[in-house]
Design a protein around this motif. Structure first.
Motif, PDB file in Angstrom:
ATOM      1  N   GLY A  37     -41.310  -6.254  18.807  1.00 51.65           N
ATOM      2  CA  GLY A  37     -42.433  -5.806  19.625  1.00 51.65           C
ATOM      3  C   GLY A  37     -42.339  -4.305  19.838  1.00 51.65           C
ATOM      4  N   GLU A  38     -42.387  -3.875  21.095  1.00 57.81           N
ATOM      5  CA  GLU A  38     -42.274  -2.459  21.429  1.00 57.81           C
ATOM      6  C   GLU A  38     -40.823  -2.044  21.645  1.00 57.81           C
ATOM      7  OE1 GLU A  38     -44.988  -1.216  24.535  1.00 57.81           O
ATOM      8  OE2 GLU A  38     -46.176  -3.018  24.227  1.00 57.81           O
ATOM      9  N   ASP A  39     -39.907  -2.942  21.431  1.00 57.76           N
ATOM     10  CA  ASP A  39     -38.505  -2.692  21.721  1.00 57.76           C
ATOM     11  C   ASP A  39     -37.643  -3.165  20.571  1.00 57.76           C
ATOM     12  OD1 ASP A  39     -36.742  -1.649  23.757  1.00 57.76           O
ATOM     13  OD2 ASP A  39     -38.124  -2.554  25.200  1.00 57.76           O
ATOM     14  N   ASN A  40     -36.325  -3.106  20.770  1.00 56.01           N
ATOM     15  CA  ASN A  40     -35.370  -3.659  19.816  1.00 56.01           C
ATOM     16  C   ASN A  40     -34.701  -4.878  20.422  1.00 56.01           C
ATOM     17  OD1 ASN A  40     -35.740  -1.682  17.796  1.00 56.01           O
ATOM     18  ND2 ASN A  40     -34.388  -0.270  18.890  1.00 56.01           N
ATOM     19  N   ILE A  41     -34.219  -5.753  19.559  1.00 49.80           N
ATOM     20  CA  ILE A  41     -33.433  -6.897  20.000  1.00 49.80           C
ATOM     21  C   ILE A  41     -32.070  -6.789  19.336  1.00 49.80           C
ATOM     22  CG2 ILE A  41     -34.383  -8.382  18.157  1.00 49.80           C
ATOM     23  CD1 ILE A  41     -34.004 -10.746  20.071  1.00 49.80           C
ATOM     24  N   GLU A  42     -31.017  -6.973  20.132  1.00 52.76           N
ATOM     25  CA  GLU A  42     -29.658  -6.901  19.614  1.00 52.76           C
ATOM     26  C   GLU A  42     -28.995  -8.262  19.762  1.00 52.76           C
ATOM     27  OE1 GLU A  42     -27.463  -3.858  21.544  1.00 52.76           O
ATOM     28  OE2 GLU A  42     -28.765  -2.236  20.872  1.00 52.76           O
ATOM     29  N   ILE A  43     -28.282  -8.699  18.717  1.00 52.44           N
ATOM     30  CA  ILE A  43     -27.535  -9.945  18.799  1.00 52.44           C
ATOM     31  C   ILE A  43     -26.103  -9.670  18.377  1.00 52.44           C
ATOM     32  CG2 ILE A  43     -29.525 -11.458  18.461  1.00 52.44           C
ATOM     33  CD1 ILE A  43     -28.810 -11.777  15.573  1.00 52.44           C
ATOM     34  N   GLU A  44     -25.171 -10.256  19.107  1.00 54.75           N
ATOM     35  CA  GLU A  44     -23.756 -10.065  18.818  1.00 54.75           C
ATOM     36  C   GLU A  44     -23.003 -11.348  19.141  1.00 54.75           C
ATOM     37  OE1 GLU A  44     -20.241  -6.748  19.569  1.00 54.75           O
ATOM     38  OE2 GLU A  44     -21.900  -6.898  20.991  1.00 54.75           O
ATOM     39  N   GLY A  45     -22.281 -11.856  18.152  1.00 54.82           N
ATOM     40  CA  GLY A  45     -21.544 -13.101  18.315  1.00 54.82           C
ATOM     41  C   GLY A  45     -20.103 -12.868  18.709  1.00 54.82           C
ATOM     42  N   PHE A  46     -19.563 -13.802  19.483  1.00 53.51           N
ATOM     43  CA  PHE A  46     -18.173 -13.738  19.932  1.00 53.51           C
ATOM     44  C   PHE A  46     -17.517 -15.101  19.770  1.00 53.51           C
ATOM     45  CE2 PHE A  46     -20.257 -10.281  22.056  1.00 53.51           C
ATOM     46  CZ  PHE A  46     -19.315  -9.269  22.114  1.00 53.51           C
ATOM     47  N   VAL A  47     -16.224 -15.081  19.447  1.00 47.85           N
ATOM     48  CA  VAL A  47     -15.446 -16.305  19.303  1.00 47.85           C
ATOM     49  C   VAL A  47     -14.321 -16.295  20.331  1.00 47.85           C
ATOM     50  CG1 VAL A  47     -14.003 -17.703  17.771  1.00 47.85           C
ATOM     51  CG2 VAL A  47     -15.971 -16.457  16.839  1.00 47.85           C
ATOM     52  N   LEU A  48     -14.268 -17.327  21.173  1.00 48.76           N
ATOM     53  CA  LEU A  48     -13.202 -17.458  22.151  1.00 48.76           C
ATOM     54  C   LEU A  48     -11.913 -17.857  21.446  1.00 48.76           C
ATOM     55  CD1 LEU A  48     -15.866 -17.761  23.855  1.00 48.76           C
ATOM     56  CD2 LEU A  48     -14.557 -19.248  25.373  1.00 48.76           C
ATOM     57  N   PRO A  49     -10.757 -17.451  21.966  1.00 50.73           N
ATOM     58  CA  PRO A  49      -9.492 -17.892  21.373  1.00 50.73           C
ATOM     59  C   PRO A  49      -9.242 -19.363  21.681  1.00 50.73           C
ATOM     60  CG  PRO A  49      -9.062 -16.686  23.385  1.00 50.73           C
ATOM     61  CD  PRO A  49     -10.545 -16.564  23.123  1.00 50.73           C
ATOM     62  N   PHE A  50      -8.458 -20.008  20.811  1.00 46.72           N
ATOM     63  CA  PHE A  50      -8.207 -21.431  21.031  1.00 46.72           C
ATOM     64  C   PHE A  50      -7.522 -21.700  22.363  1.00 46.72           C
ATOM     65  CE2 PHE A  50      -5.441 -25.150  20.825  1.00 46.72           C
ATOM     66  CZ  PHE A  50      -6.404 -26.121  20.659  1.00 46.72           C
ATOM     67  N   ARG A  51      -6.740 -20.733  22.845  1.00 45.36           N
ATOM     68  CA  ARG A  51      -6.034 -20.965  24.104  1.00 45.36           C
ATOM     69  C   ARG A  51      -6.991 -21.243  25.267  1.00 45.36           C
ATOM     70  NH1 ARG A  51      -5.929 -16.217  27.372  1.00 45.36           N
ATOM     71  NH2 ARG A  51      -6.595 -14.343  26.241  1.00 45.36           N
ATOM     72  N   SER A  52      -8.268 -20.842  25.119  1.00 47.92           N
ATOM     73  CA  SER A  52      -9.240 -21.093  26.189  1.00 47.92           C
ATOM     74  C   SER A  52      -9.419 -22.590  26.449  1.00 47.92           C
ATOM     75  CB  SER A  52     -10.582 -20.456  25.854  1.00 47.92           C
ATOM     76  OG  SER A  52     -11.126 -21.001  24.653  1.00 47.92           O
ATOM     77  N   ILE A  53      -9.210 -23.428  25.423  1.00 49.60           N
ATOM     78  CA  ILE A  53      -9.346 -24.880  25.598  1.00 49.60           C
ATOM     79  C   ILE A  53      -8.245 -25.408  26.512  1.00 49.60           C
ATOM     80  CG2 ILE A  53      -9.268 -27.105  24.392  1.00 49.60           C
ATOM     81  CD1 ILE A  53     -10.575 -25.752  22.008  1.00 49.60           C
ATOM     82  N   GLU A  54      -7.026 -24.918  26.309  1.00 48.39           N
ATOM     83  CA  GLU A  54      -5.923 -25.335  27.173  1.00 48.39           C
ATOM     84  C   GLU A  54      -6.108 -24.778  28.581  1.00 48.39           C
ATOM     85  OE1 GLU A  54      -3.481 -27.472  26.441  1.00 48.39           O
ATOM     86  OE2 GLU A  54      -4.461 -27.761  24.506  1.00 48.39           O
TER      87      GLU A  54
END
Length: 506
Positions: free
Chosen positions: A257-274
């Motif tokens: 549109g009249e602006d920009n859209i930014e997308i950025e992906g992140f992956v949590l470490p496996f330790r977050s499950i514990e």
């Protein structure tokens, strides 16, 4: 110019308000919508107080923002207070001019707004009362000074009763919900009603506000402070980039549109499950799990308007619980994202769906790898401790795979009993079984099992021995190639002399 007969189609005020109350609001999203107005008015302190001593229950939402004089209050109380097509400031969190009314009427049938211009003394007041509207269609009450003072006294008294109130809180706007009909009419016992209301307000709403407004609360200069019953709302940032093993994949930016859209992906470490199993974790709020919080986070002018899901692009799955996607838009893109009144629903425009899906596939692939490469040391120890399991899990750089355990007693005994001439065939059979088990697991998506190309077990001599035996027994070339593929090899990756031998077969 033609003349037409006309008729009045002015809607019933009561019916319209009751319809507006069904816009997908919950208690926490209703409060968040009112806080949007406070932030747009440059508030730095917001106080939310609940009184359940007597019915009807009362909820006060006060802020120290710029406030409104009587003229502005008169406009703000209307349906709508502004045009959807108006040019707005970049920091404006509103859109429809309905938030104050629609959010409030989703929870109450009696809405009062008291406000004064910052620096002035006297408040003005207006009240929408559904019972009053039944006899006075489309009329709001203009609160007299006595009513205003009584309400302010009740607010101040309630605030003083709570431990840990704000220092030097000067409220310029106070919103009062008198009667919380969704709670007061849903429980036979009053104590159950109070318990549910307090749980949702000091639990779910606390978590929600700390998440959706975290950027405002993390500002280095004059950060936003919110208290619910004088308990400070804790900041929750779903993207803790200070954690070294919280990793990003390259972001993308597009014109929108009249602006920009930014997308950025992140992956949590496996330790977050514990760590999720612990009472306190940096990876999810107290009322939500990692799976609840996987998916897309849409930031609009620094405010989260959507989180926890993939907006219909892919399905949620426990295998994707380590994936989060940050999307940045500004309020000029509201109409393109089809944001609803409650700011709880968003749509990815058709022109952007393919790009989003491609990026999400890249992100979720990385998240699956992180989930597959879980706790390698622990798994290897468990393998040694469990020699009596026929199948074991083996960690690889592509995730987990299943494999027949060579230490399994019957397998071990059978391997010793086979003469050297047949050992190659025996190893080939085991490899075929391993390969096909993992293909089946992969197809059924039961877990993140994968097939490892670099761990084929068979030496070149053993593979050539199998090919000689099959050829001598009269096997055709096409059938021998099937066996080679079943073992897990790609023909173009075989050693050159093995490939040459296969090419010479009939």
């Amino acid at each position: 110019m033609e003349n037409y007969e006309t008729e009045d189609v002015t809607p019933s005020a009561v019916d319209l308000i009751k319809s507006i109350s069904e816009q997908g609001y919950s208690l926490e999203t209703s409060i968040a919508d009112l806080i949007d107005n406070s932030i747009s008015a440059n508030a730095s302190k917001i106080e939310i107080l609940l009184s359940t001593d007597t019915k009807p229950f009362r909820l006060f939402i006060a802020d120290d923002g710029n406030g409104m004089d009587e003229t502005k209050l008169k406009s703000a109380i209307k349906f709508p207070s502004s045009s959807i097509d108006e040019q707005r400031q970049k920091s404006d969190l509103g859109r429809f001019g309905l938030g104050l009314k629609s959010a409030s009427f989703s929870q109450t049938r009696n809405l009062t707004v008291l406000s004064r211009k910052k620096g002035s003394t006297n408040y003005s007041g207006r009240t929408w009362d559904v019972e009053f509207l039944k006899k006075n269609p489309w009329k709001v009450k203009v609160n007299n000074p006595t009513e205003i003072q009584q309400l302010i006294f009740k607010y101040q008294q309630l605030s003083k009763e709570m431990i840990g109130s704000f220092d030097k809180m000067t409220p310029n706007t106070i919103i009062i919900w008198t009667g919380l009909f969704k709670y007061e009419t849903s429980f036979e016992k009053e104590e159950n009603c109070k318990a549910a209301l307090n749980r949702d307000l000091t639990g779910v709403a606390q978590d929600h506000l700390g998440l959706v407004f975290h950027r405002f609360m993390e500002k280095s200069i004059d950060p936003l402070k919110i208290r619910i019953n004088n308990i400070r709302v804790k900041v929750f940032n779903p993207f803790p980039i200070s954690e070294s093993d919280f990793r990003a994949i390259p972001y993308q930016q597009r014109s929108f549109g009249e602006d920009n859209i930014e997308i950025e992906g992140f992956v949590l470490p496996f330790r977050s499950i514990e760590e999720e199993k612990k009472s306190k974790t940096i990876w999810c709020t107290e009322s939500k799990s990692l799976t609840d919080m996987e998916g897309i986070y849409v930031y609009r002018s620094d405010r989260i308007i959507f989180f926890g899901g993939w907006l219909g692009l892919i399905k949620k799955s426990s295998k994707l619980q380590l994936a989060r996607l940050k999307v940045e838009i500004q309020n000029k893109a509201d109409h393109l994202m089809r944001i609803n009144v409650a700011k709880s629903k968003v749509e990815i425009p058709y022109d952007l769906r393919d790009g989003f899906t491609k990026y999400i596939n890249e992100l979720t692939t990385e998240a699956k790898k992180e989930l597959g490469n879980r706790n390698i040391e622990k798994i290897s120890v468990s393998i040694k401790e469990k020699p009596y399991e026929l199948l074991q899990k083996i960690p690889t750089n592509k995730g987990m795979k299943l494999e027949i355990n060579h230490e399994f007693p019957l397998i071990k005994k059978l391997a010793k009993s086979i003469n050297s001439k047949e050992k190659s065939n025996f190893k080939a059979i085991l490899r075929i079984i391993n390969t096909n088990i993992n293909k089946i697991k992969e197809n059924f998506n039961e877990e993140n099992f994968s097939i490892s190309d670099e761990d084929n077990h068979l030496t070149k001599d053993e593979l050539m021995d199998i090919l000689y035996n099959l050829s001598n027994e009269g096997w055709k070339k096409e059938h021998i190639l099937r066996i080679v593929k079943s073992i897990g090899y790609h023909t173009d990756s075989l050693p050159s002399d093995v490939q040459n031998y296969i090419k010479g077969l009939k």
